[in-house]
Design an enzyme around this catalytic site. Sequence first.
Site, PDB file in Angstrom:
ATOM      1  N   ALA A   1       1.203  -0.895   0.289  1.00 24.03           N
ATOM      2  CA  ALA A   1       0.130  -0.090   0.144  1.00 24.03           C
ATOM      3  C   ALA A   1       0.936   1.367  -0.277  1.00 24.03           C
ATOM      4  O   ALA A   1       1.926   1.064   0.369  1.00 24.03           O
ATOM      5  CB  ALA A   1      -1.271  -0.151   1.115  1.00 24.03           C
TER       6      ALA A   1
ATOM      7  N   ASP B   1       5.433  -7.293  13.748  1.00 25.69           N
ATOM      8  CA  ASP B   1       6.166  -6.103  12.659  1.00 25.69           C
ATOM      9  C   ASP B   1       6.471  -5.423  12.987  1.00 25.69           C
ATOM     10  O   ASP B   1       6.139  -3.817  12.776  1.00 25.69           O
ATOM     11  CB  ASP B   1       5.005  -5.531  11.403  1.00 25.69           C
ATOM     12  CG  ASP B   1       6.220  -6.195  10.497  1.00 25.69           C
ATOM     13  OD1 ASP B   1       7.219  -6.692  10.276  1.00 25.69           O
ATOM     14  OD2 ASP B   1       5.525  -5.452   9.241  1.00 25.69           O
TER      15      ASP B   1
END
Length: 544
Positions: free
Chosen positions: A135, A286
């Site tokens: 994205a 993450d």
Amino acid sequence: MTPTELRRLYRIIKCLLNYGIDELSPDHKLTRLPNLARKSLFWLNNKHKDKVLGERLRLALQELGPVWIKFGQMMSTRRDLFPPHIADELALLQDQVAPFDGVLAKQQMEEALGGAIETWFDDFDIEPLASASIAQVHTARVKQTGQEIVLKVIRPDIRPVIDADIKLMYRLAKMVAKIPEAARLKPVEVVREYEKTLLDELDLRREAANAIQLRRNFEGSEELYVPEVLPDFSSETLMVSERIYGIQVSDIETLQSNGTNMKLLAERGVSVFFTQVFRDSFFHADMHPGNVFVKPEHPENPMWIGLDCGIVGTLNTEDKRYLAENFLAFFNRDYQQVAQLHVDSGWVPADTNVQEFEFAIRMVCEPIFAKPLCEISFGHVLLNLFNTARRFNMEVQPQLVLLQKTLLYIEGLGRQLYPQLDLWDTAKPFLEQWMKQQLGPQAVINAVKEKAPFWAERLPEFPELVYDNLTQMKRFSGNVERFYSNYHQTKQRHAKGQFLFGVGATLIVCSSILFIGNFESLAYISAGGGSVCWLSSWLTYRKR
């Protein structure tokens, strides 16, 4: 394969050969013919012989595009499968890829919103603020409130690209899996894990939900800030959230010039990690430097900022307890306890020889503990433990792989911020306190508090429940008595039927003997009596 797949496969092979990645191919009968063919492709020689293998692999993945970059990032976390010189290079892969056209991004957003951007937002910036493999992000302001926000939009037409590349990855993985030397890497399982992670990230509703949950967990905290998500504007391909201003955690020079308390910042990173894992059972999985910032305000009381919650991990109660006990056993060098905990938790087979397992753990860990605690990597101790356990047929635990990856990230960031950070000294009090809450008197008090609202809600129903239970017990008792009575009667009938059948059989046999002895009248009488007994036996069995 379709012509499109063949063209893509050619591009992949060409790229890998140009970077000399075929060096990873083992010497095996299944690879000899491809290796021989590769030597004849003089126009596809290694053009980067001056670089080490790990660096060439990283550059090749970058050239192949977003899907392969993300795959390299995922592989970098599997240090249980890949050697350090490969994993360390792959860990350098960043989410900075070429952005796509801002006009096209705006069209994607308007399609998701169901109208023109200007209907809801002002000051939309057609130039992206950041671009990643899945994205990219643009900035704007909410028209009604003036709040600064960012709009994260999925790259257009990326799903067909992902599906095609994943299909090729599966084909290549199945080929690699046939090579015994490469089979231990579990290539098909690695691709399957990557596919799930990647497809999850394509749905921004999942990321939005994760961010909302993480923000709720740290509401009012001085340690971690998670930007607010605006769910009314968010959808599968678009996520709108609060814009934040911070210093990237890897920008040590700016942090220091801002007067940041580096020791406290590093310790809070450890605290945030263990709080997410053991208090909330919900952790950001993450937390690489691109996703972590520090608030510039109040540098003496620094606060972390967490972004990109597309990947999160969870642990159940048993996993948390065994993990905490394992950590504490390591602190105390109680390797027998570590081995027994692995068996009790089901992480290794129940028939594992605990003494042999304990010796294997001791052999790996004692050299590590010969160093001062502040020099020991918490993440690498966990990594060595998992590698040792795998030799004893420990199944890969996905939730623990995510945990290991996150711990390595946090520890690396903490030591980068404050090299003297003693992760063990910081973590041990937290774990000991958590264990007391889980196993001591406090655990009983917490359980009572947790269940109290449920009990209070059910208390008015208690007399009725008692009456119903007594009534049911009475009915049950009556049913048992009837069942026993019927059983007793049935048993008596069967006994009578068996007796009559035996008498009938005896009379039939006697009739045969009498008939042979010329006592025909008696023979007929005996046969008739036997028939009557058999008929009575049959009627007795049929009686209900």
